[in-house]
Design a protein around this motif. Structure first.
Motif, PDB file in Angstrom:
ATOM      1  N   LEU A  91      32.754 -29.964 -17.892  1.00 49.43           N
ATOM      2  CA  LEU A  91      32.746 -31.150 -17.022  1.00 49.43           C
ATOM      3  C   LEU A  91      33.856 -32.137 -17.374  1.00 49.43           C
ATOM      4  CD1 LEU A  91      28.942 -32.078 -16.738  1.00 49.43           C
ATOM      5  CD2 LEU A  91      30.388 -31.078 -14.986  1.00 49.43           C
ATOM      6  N   LYS A 101      36.055 -40.813  -2.901  1.00 49.04           N
ATOM      7  CA  LYS A 101      35.197 -41.065  -4.065  1.00 49.04           C
ATOM      8  C   LYS A 101      35.456 -42.478  -4.599  1.00 49.04           C
ATOM      9  CE  LYS A 101      32.538 -39.419  -7.513  1.00 49.04           C
ATOM     10  NZ  LYS A 101      32.155 -38.196  -8.101  1.00 49.04           N
ATOM     11  N   ASN A 109      22.219 -38.279   0.312  1.00 47.95           N
ATOM     12  CA  ASN A 109      22.030 -38.049  -1.123  1.00 47.95           C
ATOM     13  C   ASN A 109      21.150 -39.112  -1.743  1.00 47.95           C
ATOM     14  OD1 ASN A 109      23.761 -35.870  -2.484  1.00 47.95           O
ATOM     15  ND2 ASN A 109      25.010 -36.670  -0.832  1.00 47.95           N
ATOM     16  N   GLY A 110      21.369 -40.341  -1.242  1.00 42.91           N
ATOM     17  CA  GLY A 110      20.687 -41.469  -1.877  1.00 42.91           C
ATOM     18  C   GLY A 110      19.193 -41.376  -1.792  1.00 42.91           C
ATOM     19  N   ALA A 119      17.032 -37.851  -3.631  1.00 43.52           N
ATOM     20  CA  ALA A 119      16.932 -37.731  -5.093  1.00 43.52           C
ATOM     21  C   ALA A 119      16.006 -38.807  -5.663  1.00 43.52           C
ATOM     22  CB  ALA A 119      18.326 -37.837  -5.708  1.00 43.52           C
ATOM     23  N   ILE A 178      15.804 -32.773 -11.566  1.00 43.76           N
ATOM     24  CA  ILE A 178      15.726 -32.445 -10.128  1.00 43.76           C
ATOM     25  C   ILE A 178      16.998 -31.802  -9.587  1.00 43.76           C
ATOM     26  CG2 ILE A 178      13.969 -34.195  -9.632  1.00 43.76           C
ATOM     27  CD1 ILE A 178      16.348 -35.751  -8.288  1.00 43.76           C
ATOM     28  N   ILE A 199      25.581 -30.140  -8.693  1.00 44.94           N
ATOM     29  CA  ILE A 199      25.930 -29.435  -7.451  1.00 44.94           C
ATOM     30  C   ILE A 199      26.917 -28.363  -7.912  1.00 44.94           C
ATOM     31  CG2 ILE A 199      27.034 -29.637  -5.187  1.00 44.94           C
ATOM     32  CD1 ILE A 199      26.199 -32.579  -5.122  1.00 44.94           C
ATOM     33  N   HIS A 238      29.808 -26.155  -9.116  1.00 46.52           N
ATOM     34  CA  HIS A 238      31.266 -26.359  -9.207  1.00 46.52           C
ATOM     35  C   HIS A 238      31.952 -25.010  -8.994  1.00 46.52           C
ATOM     36  CE1 HIS A 238      31.472 -30.394 -11.551  1.00 46.52           C
ATOM     37  NE2 HIS A 238      30.272 -30.283 -11.024  1.00 46.52           N
ATOM     38  N   PRO A 264      21.255 -36.375 -16.340  1.00 43.55           N
ATOM     39  CA  PRO A 264      20.681 -36.179 -14.994  1.00 43.55           C
ATOM     40  C   PRO A 264      21.675 -36.406 -13.865  1.00 43.55           C
ATOM     41  CG  PRO A 264      19.907 -38.240 -15.929  1.00 43.55           C
ATOM     42  CD  PRO A 264      20.679 -37.549 -17.008  1.00 43.55           C
ATOM     43  N   TYR A 265      22.750 -37.162 -14.130  1.00 47.48           N
ATOM     44  CA  TYR A 265      23.720 -37.471 -13.069  1.00 47.48           C
ATOM     45  C   TYR A 265      25.035 -36.712 -13.269  1.00 47.48           C
ATOM     46  CZ  TYR A 265      20.526 -41.393 -12.306  1.00 47.48           C
ATOM     47  OH  TYR A 265      19.413 -42.158 -12.074  1.00 47.48           O
ATOM     48  N   GLN A 281      30.858 -36.800 -11.339  1.00 46.86           N
ATOM     49  CA  GLN A 281      29.615 -37.506 -11.677  1.00 46.86           C
ATOM     50  C   GLN A 281      29.078 -38.279 -10.462  1.00 46.86           C
ATOM     51  OE1 GLN A 281      29.910 -39.769 -15.242  1.00 46.86           O
ATOM     52  NE2 GLN A 281      27.921 -40.735 -14.991  1.00 46.86           N
ATOM     53  N   LEU A 339      22.898 -47.416  -8.746  1.00 45.67           N
ATOM     54  CA  LEU A 339      21.970 -47.785  -7.674  1.00 45.67           C
ATOM     55  C   LEU A 339      20.633 -47.063  -7.865  1.00 45.67           C
ATOM     56  CD1 LEU A 339      21.442 -49.137  -4.966  1.00 45.67           C
ATOM     57  CD2 LEU A 339      22.411 -47.145  -3.869  1.00 45.67           C
ATOM     58  N   ALA A 340      20.698 -45.772  -8.211  1.00 43.71           N
ATOM     59  CA  ALA A 340      19.469 -44.995  -8.395  1.00 43.71           C
ATOM     60  C   ALA A 340      18.638 -45.593  -9.529  1.00 43.71           C
ATOM     61  CB  ALA A 340      19.822 -43.538  -8.697  1.00 43.71           C
TER      62      ALA A 340
HETATM   63  C1  HEM Z   1      17.679 -40.145  -9.113  1.00 46.46           C
HETATM   64  C2  HEM Z   1      18.677 -40.201  -8.306  1.00 46.46           C
HETATM   65  C3  HEM Z   1      19.927 -39.344  -8.341  1.00 46.46           C
HETATM   66  C4  HEM Z   1      20.221 -38.262  -9.112  1.00 46.46           C
HETATM   67  C5  HEM Z   1      19.368 -37.598 -10.197  1.00 46.46           C
HETATM   68  C6  HEM Z   1      21.543 -37.817  -8.726  1.00 46.46           C
HETATM   69  C7  HEM Z   1      22.211 -36.760  -9.318  1.00 46.46           C
HETATM   70  C8  HEM Z   1      23.435 -36.292  -8.872  1.00 46.46           C
HETATM   71  C9  HEM Z   1      24.105 -35.152  -9.428  1.00 46.46           C
HETATM   72  C10 HEM Z   1      23.580 -34.320 -10.595  1.00 46.46           C
HETATM   73  C11 HEM Z   1      25.240 -34.959  -8.716  1.00 46.46           C
HETATM   74  C12 HEM Z   1      26.246 -33.806  -8.883  1.00 46.46           C
HETATM   75  C13 HEM Z   1      27.254 -34.050  -9.978  1.00 46.46           C
HETATM   76  C14 HEM Z   1      28.168 -32.840 -10.146  1.00 46.46           C
HETATM   77  O1  HEM Z   1      28.203 -31.990  -9.265  1.00 46.46           O
HETATM   78  O2  HEM Z   1      28.827 -32.729 -11.174  1.00 46.46           O
HETATM   79  C15 HEM Z   1      25.306 -35.974  -7.712  1.00 46.46           C
HETATM   80  C16 HEM Z   1      26.327 -36.098  -6.799  1.00 46.46           C
HETATM   81  C17 HEM Z   1      26.367 -37.070  -5.839  1.00 46.46           C
HETATM   82  N1  HEM Z   1      25.460 -38.098  -5.660  1.00 46.46           N
HETATM   83 FE1  HEM Z   1      23.812 -38.430  -6.734  1.00 46.46          FE
HETATM   84  N2  HEM Z   1      22.006 -38.613  -7.718  1.00 46.46           N
HETATM   85  C18 HEM Z   1      21.057 -39.570  -7.454  1.00 46.46           C
HETATM   86  C19 HEM Z   1      21.145 -40.599  -6.533  1.00 46.46           C
HETATM   87  C20 HEM Z   1      22.217 -40.829  -5.709  1.00 46.46           C
HETATM   88  C21 HEM Z   1      22.364 -41.971  -4.829  1.00 46.46           C
HETATM   89  C22 HEM Z   1      21.369 -43.131  -4.748  1.00 46.46           C
HETATM   90  C23 HEM Z   1      23.534 -41.802  -4.139  1.00 46.46           C
HETATM   91  C24 HEM Z   1      24.209 -42.666  -3.099  1.00 46.46           C
HETATM   92  C25 HEM Z   1      23.955 -43.857  -2.811  1.00 46.46           C
HETATM   93  C26 HEM Z   1      24.120 -40.535  -4.588  1.00 46.46           C
HETATM   94  C27 HEM Z   1      25.286 -40.001  -4.102  1.00 46.46           C
HETATM   95  C28 HEM Z   1      25.881 -38.852  -4.595  1.00 46.46           C
HETATM   96  C29 HEM Z   1      27.113 -38.286  -4.052  1.00 46.46           C
HETATM   97  C30 HEM Z   1      27.902 -38.827  -2.857  1.00 46.46           C
HETATM   98  C31 HEM Z   1      27.424 -37.171  -4.850  1.00 46.46           C
HETATM   99  C32 HEM Z   1      28.618 -36.226  -4.713  1.00 46.46           C
HETATM  100  C33 HEM Z   1      29.700 -36.651  -5.699  1.00 46.46           C
HETATM  101  C34 HEM Z   1      30.893 -35.716  -5.740  1.00 46.46           C
HETATM  102  O3  HEM Z   1      30.792 -34.557  -5.330  1.00 46.46           O
HETATM  103  O4  HEM Z   1      31.938 -36.155  -6.214  1.00 46.46           O
HETATM  104  N3  HEM Z   1      23.306 -39.987  -5.549  1.00 46.46           N
HETATM  105  N4  HEM Z   1      24.188 -36.788  -7.827  1.00 46.46           N
END
Ligand code: HEM
Length: 553
Positions: free
Chosen positions: A152, A193, A361-362, A365, A425, A430, A432, A491-492, A498, A504-505
């Motif tokens: 990563l 991004k 996404n928001g 999750a 979760i 996602i 790679h 987790p994120y 990232q 926000l979450a």
């Molecule tokens: C508990 C809540 C959340 C968890 C556990 C979570 C987790 C993740 C993870 C694991 C990824 C993938 C990282 C990767 O592929 O390396 C991701 C991508 C993403 N998340 Fe979250 N997320 C959460 C909430 C949110 C919220 C609230 C938003 C928007 C307001 C959001 C928007 C996104 C977006 C747009 C991506 C794609 C980023 C990219 O591909 O560059 N997520 N999230």
């Protein structure tokens, strides 16, 4: 018999039939009494040898092989197959170890049924970095903290792309490269991004605004739960509430959760999220010939309708926008579009797709994590009582918890982290993809491979967590009751992909959870209450369960 036994041992001089010297190294010059130096002479000892050891047979081997190959069609085929096999083995010599698969199908089954459990079990067999074929794709799975961070962060240039899967193209009108989640790392992606990160950060820095938007949703949920005088599954209600939070944060809009528009939107995002689960047609393109799957078209059409709705909100924002008082993300985006240095590079579709990804996404999750949280509280009454005590001590009973209380509620935060660890979760982030061939922990990851960061396995690994299967929020606290979040809690994700919504979450999870705990006690609806994960589809949801709630005094 004696001769055979002796000759089967290390007597290389006799096996070769060439040397008159016995022994096992230079300087050992004792002559063999019976073997001659003459290459053509076969000693009686040798004639008693099994066929493969006979010198004359070996000498004739090239000729025999040549005549077999030229005279026998089947032998030639077998020889070519063996040669290709050896060549392939030689080319793959640096690949991570992994299971053998069925030709053309590989081990696709590992991805289709409970992949988080199957891929974590394989770690025990093949180690922290392993690989297998799923149809025509090579899958490389990274499990240890070292391997995951190497992929990563240190090798992010090679491993930050997304896989080229046909299904992803149905998510955005212009194909997968137009989305935030599914695009490769291109200049346009980096721009999207950057805008998403900046808009979320700017918005989150004004805590009062977020609390304002969330509070009505939270009060509604608490009232809805406490009025239900029967067992219920909290997951669907939480999803609708979180969808409204997402719409409110993004467009300052909310819809009646029981109404048609909200339900249709929820369905659209459900369909979109199913695309992220592993779909057999992406791995076995031949299946396309035999199926008349119109699902991708259906998803494209529904996403188009959703974009139309977003454009109506966007136009309203453009007409009523005041840069000194941004109301929501859309206003923040408009502000960046007007003032940012990169504004000329931005296309109108980029805005559509950022908004689509932020709303979708928001909400899912966060809602799924909240459902797991209520499930774990129902199962762990003693910890729930401790959370109640902590909140009562800091907040009291006369007002509701707010963001300013967060630093003084370490156990409440630790419970959220422990649930995120156990539920994981997004068990593989996602997926790679490798843009270029690279090496992870010494193993080759060929260009084009799909790389799965197995965070589920990392979060359940006894090398990093004592008694990893146990629900123990205090592992995130020091002896002095101070929060201590280890590096191997991811987790994120981390690095350039990232999650942009992390801050926000965290705010949403804290406010929802602390408020529900302040007002309600959650109990299991049945004595045989169990918490299990259901099938993987973008997020790992709990299997449906039922709880009861009781208002606290
Ligand atoms: C508990 C809540 C959340 C968890 C556990 C979570 C987790 C993740 C993870 C694991 C990824 C993938 C990282 C990767 O592929 O390396 C991701 C991508 C993403 N998340 Fe979250 N997320 C959460 C909430 C949110 C919220 C609230 C938003 C928007 C307001 C959001 C928007 C996104 C977006 C747009 C991506 C794609 C980023 C990219 O591909 O560059 N997520 N999230």
């Amino acid at each position: 018999m004696y001769c055979r036994l002796r000759l089967k041992s290390d007597d290389w001089s006799v096996r070769s039939g060439r040397r008159a010297v016995m022994g096992d190294g230079p300087g050992h010059t004792e002559a063999t009494p019976s073997l001659s130096d003459d290459e053509n002479h076969v000693h009686p000892f040798v004639s008693t040898l099994p066929l493969p050891y006979r010198a004359e047979w070996l000498h004739d081997l090239p000729r025999i092989l040549f005549s077999l190959l030229t005279n026998n069609y089947y032998c030639s085929l077998v020889a070519v197959a063996v040669l290709l096999f050896l060549l392939q083995r030689w080319r793959n010599r640096n690949l991570p170890p992994g299971p053998w698969g069925i030709p053309f199908y590989g081990n696709l089954n590992y991805l289709l049924h409970l992949p988080h459990l199957q891929l974590s079990h394989l770690r025990e067999v093949y180690g922290d970095v392993y690989s297998f074929k799923a149809g025509c794709r090579r899958i490389v799975v990274l499990c240890s903290f070292e391997a995951i961070m190497e992929g990563l962060v240190y090798k992010k240039d090679a491993l930050s792309c997304r896989p080229e899967l046909d299904s992803y193209n149905s998510l955005y009108q212009g194909g997968r490269q137009c989305g935030l989640c599914t695009s490769d790392v291109t200049e346009q992606y980096l721009l999207r991004k950057h805008f998403a990160n900046s808009a979320i950060d700017a918005y989150c820095s004004a805590a009062a605004r977020i609390e304002d938007k969330l509070s009505s949703e939270i009060v509604d949920i608490i009232n809805y739960f406490s009025e239900l005088q029967r067992p219920f599954d909290p997951a669907p209600v939480l999803e609708m509430a979180c969808l409204n939070v997402s719409l409110s944060l993004t467009f300052s809009q909310r819809f009646d959760p029981a109404g048609r528009v909200a339900k249709e939107m929820w369905r659209t995002f459900e369909h979109r999220s199913s695309v992220y689960s592993f779909n057999a047609v992406d791995f076995l393109p031949l299946l396309n010939v035999f199926t008349t799957d119109d699902h991708p078209e259906y998803i494209r059409a529904r996403s188009g309708d959703q974009v139309e709705l977003h454009r109506r909100f966007l136009n309203f924002h453009k007409d009523t926008y005041d840069p000194s008082r941004p109301r929501d993300f859309t206003d923040q985006l408009l502000f960046f579009l007007e003032s940012g240095e990169e504004r000329g590079l931005f296309q109108p579709e980029d805005i559509d797709n950022i908004l689509l990804d932020m709303v979708g996404n928001g909400f899912q999750a966060v809602a799924v994590t909240l459902a797991w949280l209520l499930g774990y509280m129902a199962l762990n009454q003693d910890i729930q009582s401790e959370v109640h005590e902590e909140i009562d001590e800091v907040v009291g009973r006369d007002r509701l918890p707010c963001l300013d209380d967060q630093p003084y509620l370490p156990l409440t935060a630790a419970v959220i982290y422990e649930v995120q660890r156990l539920s994981s979760i997004k068990p593989f982030l996602i997926p790679h993809a490798a843009r270029a061939t690279t090496f992870i922990q010494g193993f080759e990851v060929p260009a084009g491979s799909i790389v799965l960061f197995n965070v589920w396995s990392l979060h359940h690994d006894a090398r990093y967590w004592t008694n990893p299967g146990k629900f123990d929020p205090k592992r995130f606290l020091t002896e002095d009751n101070v929060l201590d979040i280890p590096d191997h809690f991811l987790p994120y994700g981390a690095g350039s992909r990232q999650c942009p919504g992390e801050s926000l979450a965290d705010v949403e999870l804290f406010l929802f959870f602390a408020n529900v705990m302040h007002q309600l006690r959650v109990t299991p609806a049945h004595p045989a209450f169990r918490l299990d994960s259901s099938t993987y589809d973008h997020v790992l949801r709990p299997k449906p369960f039922e709880i009861c709630v009781k208002e606290r005094d």
